[in-house]
Design a protein around this motif. Structure first.
Motif, PDB file in Angstrom:
ATOM      1  N   GLU A   1      -6.403   3.376 -14.519  1.00  0.00           N
ATOM      2  CA  GLU A   1      -6.745   2.617 -13.332  1.00  0.00           C
ATOM      3  C   GLU A   1      -7.384   3.509 -12.279  1.00  0.00           C
ATOM      4  OE1 GLU A   1      -3.062   0.852 -12.060  1.00  0.00           O
ATOM      5  OE2 GLU A   1      -3.483  -0.957 -13.178  1.00  0.00           O
ATOM      6  N   LEU A   2      -8.295   2.917 -11.541  1.00  0.00           N
ATOM      7  CA  LEU A   2      -8.904   3.563 -10.395  1.00  0.00           C
ATOM      8  C   LEU A   2      -8.247   2.972  -9.156  1.00  0.00           C
ATOM      9  CD1 LEU A   2     -11.172   5.309  -9.088  1.00  0.00           C
ATOM     10  CD2 LEU A   2     -12.596   3.253  -9.175  1.00  0.00           C
ATOM     11  N   VAL A   3      -7.712   3.817  -8.286  1.00  0.00           N
ATOM     12  CA  VAL A   3      -7.057   3.354  -7.063  1.00  0.00           C
ATOM     13  C   VAL A   3      -8.015   3.561  -5.895  1.00  0.00           C
ATOM     14  CG1 VAL A   3      -5.082   3.652  -5.526  1.00  0.00           C
ATOM     15  CG2 VAL A   3      -4.796   3.960  -7.998  1.00  0.00           C
ATOM     16  N   LEU A   4      -8.263   2.478  -5.154  1.00  0.00           N
ATOM     17  CA  LEU A   4      -9.167   2.513  -3.999  1.00  0.00           C
ATOM     18  C   LEU A   4      -8.443   2.002  -2.768  1.00  0.00           C
ATOM     19  CD1 LEU A   4     -12.275   0.930  -5.742  1.00  0.00           C
ATOM     20  CD2 LEU A   4     -11.944   3.350  -5.219  1.00  0.00           C
ATOM     21  N   LYS A   5      -8.878   2.469  -1.612  1.00  0.00           N
ATOM     22  CA  LYS A   5      -8.347   1.999  -0.338  1.00  0.00           C
ATOM     23  C   LYS A   5      -9.371   1.040   0.258  1.00  0.00           C
ATOM     24  CE  LYS A   5      -6.657   5.278   2.242  1.00  0.00           C
ATOM     25  NZ  LYS A   5      -6.480   6.583   2.933  1.00  0.00           N
ATOM     26  N   VAL A   6      -8.928  -0.180   0.592  1.00  0.00           N
ATOM     27  CA  VAL A   6      -9.844  -1.222   1.047  1.00  0.00           C
ATOM     28  C   VAL A   6      -9.296  -1.871   2.311  1.00  0.00           C
ATOM     29  CG1 VAL A   6     -11.028  -3.358   0.383  1.00  0.00           C
ATOM     30  CG2 VAL A   6     -10.472  -1.688  -1.353  1.00  0.00           C
ATOM     31  N   ARG A   7     -10.204  -2.256   3.201  1.00  0.00           N
ATOM     32  CA  ARG A   7      -9.841  -3.023   4.395  1.00  0.00           C
ATOM     33  C   ARG A   7     -11.017  -3.901   4.787  1.00  0.00           C
ATOM     34  NH1 ARG A   7      -9.949   1.550   9.192  1.00  0.00           N
ATOM     35  NH2 ARG A   7     -12.202   1.817   9.211  1.00  0.00           N
ATOM     36  N   ILE A   8     -10.763  -4.815   5.711  1.00  0.00           N
ATOM     37  CA  ILE A   8     -11.821  -5.644   6.284  1.00  0.00           C
ATOM     38  C   ILE A   8     -12.338  -4.924   7.515  1.00  0.00           C
ATOM     39  CG2 ILE A   8     -12.367  -7.843   7.381  1.00  0.00           C
ATOM     40  CD1 ILE A   8     -10.071  -9.054   5.704  1.00  0.00           C
ATOM     41  N   GLN A   9     -13.646  -4.856   7.672  1.00  0.00           N
ATOM     42  CA  GLN A   9     -14.225  -4.209   8.841  1.00  0.00           C
ATOM     43  C   GLN A   9     -13.978  -5.090  10.057  1.00  0.00           C
ATOM     44  OE1 GLN A   9     -18.134  -4.794   9.799  1.00  0.00           O
ATOM     45  NE2 GLN A   9     -18.280  -3.100  11.194  1.00  0.00           N
ATOM     46  N   GLU A  22      -5.987  -1.544  -7.343  1.00  0.00           N
ATOM     47  CA  GLU A  22      -6.222  -0.880  -8.623  1.00  0.00           C
ATOM     48  C   GLU A  22      -7.267  -1.662  -9.400  1.00  0.00           C
ATOM     49  OE1 GLU A  22      -2.930  -2.022  -7.927  1.00  0.00           O
ATOM     50  OE2 GLU A  22      -2.405  -0.156  -6.932  1.00  0.00           O
ATOM     51  N   LEU A  23      -8.200  -0.931  -9.975  1.00  0.00           N
ATOM     52  CA  LEU A  23      -9.205  -1.521 -10.856  1.00  0.00           C
ATOM     53  C   LEU A  23      -9.087  -0.871 -12.228  1.00  0.00           C
ATOM     54  CD1 LEU A  23     -12.435  -1.529  -8.643  1.00  0.00           C
ATOM     55  CD2 LEU A  23     -11.007  -3.473  -9.222  1.00  0.00           C
ATOM     56  N   ASP A  24      -9.205  -1.683 -13.257  1.00  0.00           N
ATOM     57  CA  ASP A  24      -9.223  -1.169 -14.620  1.00  0.00           C
ATOM     58  C   ASP A  24     -10.500  -0.356 -14.808  1.00  0.00           C
ATOM     59  OD1 ASP A  24      -9.367  -0.755 -17.364  1.00  0.00           O
ATOM     60  OD2 ASP A  24      -8.687  -2.773 -17.860  1.00  0.00           O
ATOM     61  N   GLU A  32     -16.164  -7.249 -10.158  1.00  0.00           N
ATOM     62  CA  GLU A  32     -14.711  -7.077 -10.281  1.00  0.00           C
ATOM     63  C   GLU A  32     -14.138  -6.444  -9.014  1.00  0.00           C
ATOM     64  OE1 GLU A  32     -10.927  -7.251 -12.238  1.00  0.00           O
ATOM     65  OE2 GLU A  32     -12.780  -8.397 -12.302  1.00  0.00           O
ATOM     66  N   LEU A  33     -14.836  -5.477  -8.439  1.00  0.00           N
ATOM     67  CA  LEU A  33     -14.392  -4.879  -7.182  1.00  0.00           C
ATOM     68  C   LEU A  33     -14.315  -5.938  -6.096  1.00  0.00           C
ATOM     69  CD1 LEU A  33     -13.752  -2.538  -5.228  1.00  0.00           C
ATOM     70  CD2 LEU A  33     -16.223  -2.175  -5.040  1.00  0.00           C
ATOM     71  N   LEU A  34     -15.326  -6.764  -5.991  1.00  0.00           N
ATOM     72  CA  LEU A  34     -15.355  -7.836  -4.995  1.00  0.00           C
ATOM     73  C   LEU A  34     -14.221  -8.818  -5.237  1.00  0.00           C
ATOM     74  CD1 LEU A  34     -16.824  -9.194  -2.619  1.00  0.00           C
ATOM     75  CD2 LEU A  34     -18.224 -10.394  -4.317  1.00  0.00           C
ATOM     76  N   ARG A  35     -14.012  -9.214  -6.471  1.00  0.00           N
ATOM     77  CA  ARG A  35     -12.967 -10.187  -6.803  1.00  0.00           C
ATOM     78  C   ARG A  35     -11.580  -9.669  -6.431  1.00  0.00           C
ATOM     79  NH1 ARG A  35      -9.197 -11.353 -10.288  1.00  0.00           N
ATOM     80  NH2 ARG A  35      -9.465  -9.463 -11.517  1.00  0.00           N
ATOM     81  N   VAL A  36     -11.258  -8.460  -6.863  1.00  0.00           N
ATOM     82  CA  VAL A  36      -9.932  -7.891  -6.611  1.00  0.00           C
ATOM     83  C   VAL A  36      -9.722  -7.639  -5.123  1.00  0.00           C
ATOM     84  CG1 VAL A  36      -8.428  -5.895  -7.036  1.00  0.00           C
ATOM     85  CG2 VAL A  36      -9.729  -6.908  -8.918  1.00  0.00           C
ATOM     86  N   SER A  37     -10.722  -7.088  -4.453  1.00  0.00           N
ATOM     87  CA  SER A  37     -10.611  -6.804  -3.019  1.00  0.00           C
ATOM     88  C   SER A  37     -10.368  -8.086  -2.227  1.00  0.00           C
ATOM     89  CB  SER A  37     -11.875  -6.117  -2.507  1.00  0.00           C
ATOM     90  OG  SER A  37     -12.071  -4.891  -3.143  1.00  0.00           O
ATOM     91  N   CYS A  38     -11.131  -9.107  -2.521  1.00  0.00           N
ATOM     92  CA  CYS A  38     -10.990 -10.373  -1.804  1.00  0.00           C
ATOM     93  C   CYS A  38      -9.637 -11.022  -2.073  1.00  0.00           C
ATOM     94  CB  CYS A  38     -12.124 -11.320  -2.175  1.00  0.00           C
ATOM     95  SG  CYS A  38     -13.699 -10.827  -1.463  1.00  0.00           S
ATOM     96  N   ARG A  39      -9.190 -10.970  -3.317  1.00  0.00           N
ATOM     97  CA  ARG A  39      -7.889 -11.542  -3.651  1.00  0.00           C
ATOM     98  C   ARG A  39      -6.777 -10.834  -2.880  1.00  0.00           C
ATOM     99  NH1 ARG A  39      -6.555 -10.139  -9.114  1.00  0.00           N
ATOM    100  NH2 ARG A  39      -5.402  -8.465  -8.148  1.00  0.00           N
ATOM    101  N   GLU A  40      -6.816  -9.521  -2.860  1.00  0.00           N
ATOM    102  CA  GLU A  40      -5.772  -8.742  -2.192  1.00  0.00           C
ATOM    103  C   GLU A  40      -5.800  -8.904  -0.672  1.00  0.00           C
ATOM    104  OE1 GLU A  40      -3.261  -6.856  -3.523  1.00  0.00           O
ATOM    105  OE2 GLU A  40      -3.858  -7.475  -5.530  1.00  0.00           O
ATOM    106  N   LEU A  41      -6.976  -9.070  -0.092  1.00  0.00           N
ATOM    107  CA  LEU A  41      -7.105  -9.193   1.364  1.00  0.00           C
ATOM    108  C   LEU A  41      -7.117 -10.641   1.846  1.00  0.00           C
ATOM    109  CD1 LEU A  41      -9.745  -6.383   1.923  1.00  0.00           C
ATOM    110  CD2 LEU A  41      -7.364  -6.346   2.685  1.00  0.00           C
ATOM    111  N   GLY A  42      -7.134 -11.591   0.920  1.00  0.00           N
ATOM    112  CA  GLY A  42      -7.125 -13.002   1.296  1.00  0.00           C
ATOM    113  C   GLY A  42      -8.435 -13.468   1.919  1.00  0.00           C
ATOM    114  N   VAL A  43      -9.542 -13.006   1.359  1.00  0.00           N
ATOM    115  CA  VAL A  43     -10.873 -13.340   1.876  1.00  0.00           C
ATOM    116  C   VAL A  43     -11.648 -14.079   0.795  1.00  0.00           C
ATOM    117  CG1 VAL A  43     -13.059 -12.329   2.656  1.00  0.00           C
ATOM    118  CG2 VAL A  43     -10.906 -11.321   3.380  1.00  0.00           C
ATOM    119  N   ASN A  44     -12.442 -15.056   1.196  1.00  0.00           N
ATOM    120  CA  ASN A  44     -13.316 -15.758   0.266  1.00  0.00           C
ATOM    121  C   ASN A  44     -14.499 -14.838  -0.060  1.00  0.00           C
ATOM    122  OD1 ASN A  44     -15.272 -17.402  -0.955  1.00  0.00           O
ATOM    123  ND2 ASN A  44     -14.648 -19.186   0.228  1.00  0.00           N
ATOM    124  N   PRO A  45     -14.764 -14.575  -1.344  1.00  0.00           N
ATOM    125  CA  PRO A  45     -15.881 -13.687  -1.706  1.00  0.00           C
ATOM    126  C   PRO A  45     -17.228 -14.138  -1.139  1.00  0.00           C
ATOM    127  CG  PRO A  45     -14.535 -14.152  -3.631  1.00  0.00           C
ATOM    128  CD  PRO A  45     -14.031 -15.035  -2.517  1.00  0.00           C
TER     129      PRO A  45
END
Length: 107
Positions: A1-9, A22-24, A32-45
């Motif tokens: 897994e690749l671990v990234l730190k993400v936030r909303i600007q 985490e991304l596979d 996939e980055l967009l999908r996972v980030s949005c799901r975790e932050l509760g944002v519509n892609p």
């Protein structure tokens, strides 16, 4: 897994913490980055204007995502109208303790 730190600007908020996602490593794509980030932050892609690798690099394609390293910091930049919906500051008349009649007094 690749671990990234993400936030909303959100430049107008004092506290804007990152979350770790985490991304596979077998699925390192922009989608996939967009999908996972949005799901975790509760944002519509659909509300994401761009993904920025901090401090100043825009991610645009799968090759950009494949070059990411563990714990790199990313921001989701939302469209202007969407930022207002998610982080809208109450207007003066919506704030508690506001007296509409007092505001209409003239001297």
């Amino acid at each position: 897994e690749l671990v990234l730190k993400v936030r909303i600007q959100t430049p107008n908020l004092r506290e804007n913490d990152f979350i770790e996602i985490e991304l596979d490593r077998q699925e390192l794509t922009y989608k996939e980055l967009l999908r996972v980030s949005c799901r975790e932050l509760g944002v519509n892609p659909e509300h994401v204007q761009k993904i920025r690798k901090l401090p100043n690099t825009m991610l645009r394609k799968d090759k950009d995502v494949a070059r990411l390293q563990d714990f790199q910091e990313l921001e989701l930049v939302l469209t202007v109208s969407d930022k207002n919906l998610l982080f809208r500051v109450p207007t003066l008349s919506e704030q508690s303790g506001y007296n509409k009649k007092a505001s209409e007094l003239t001297y």
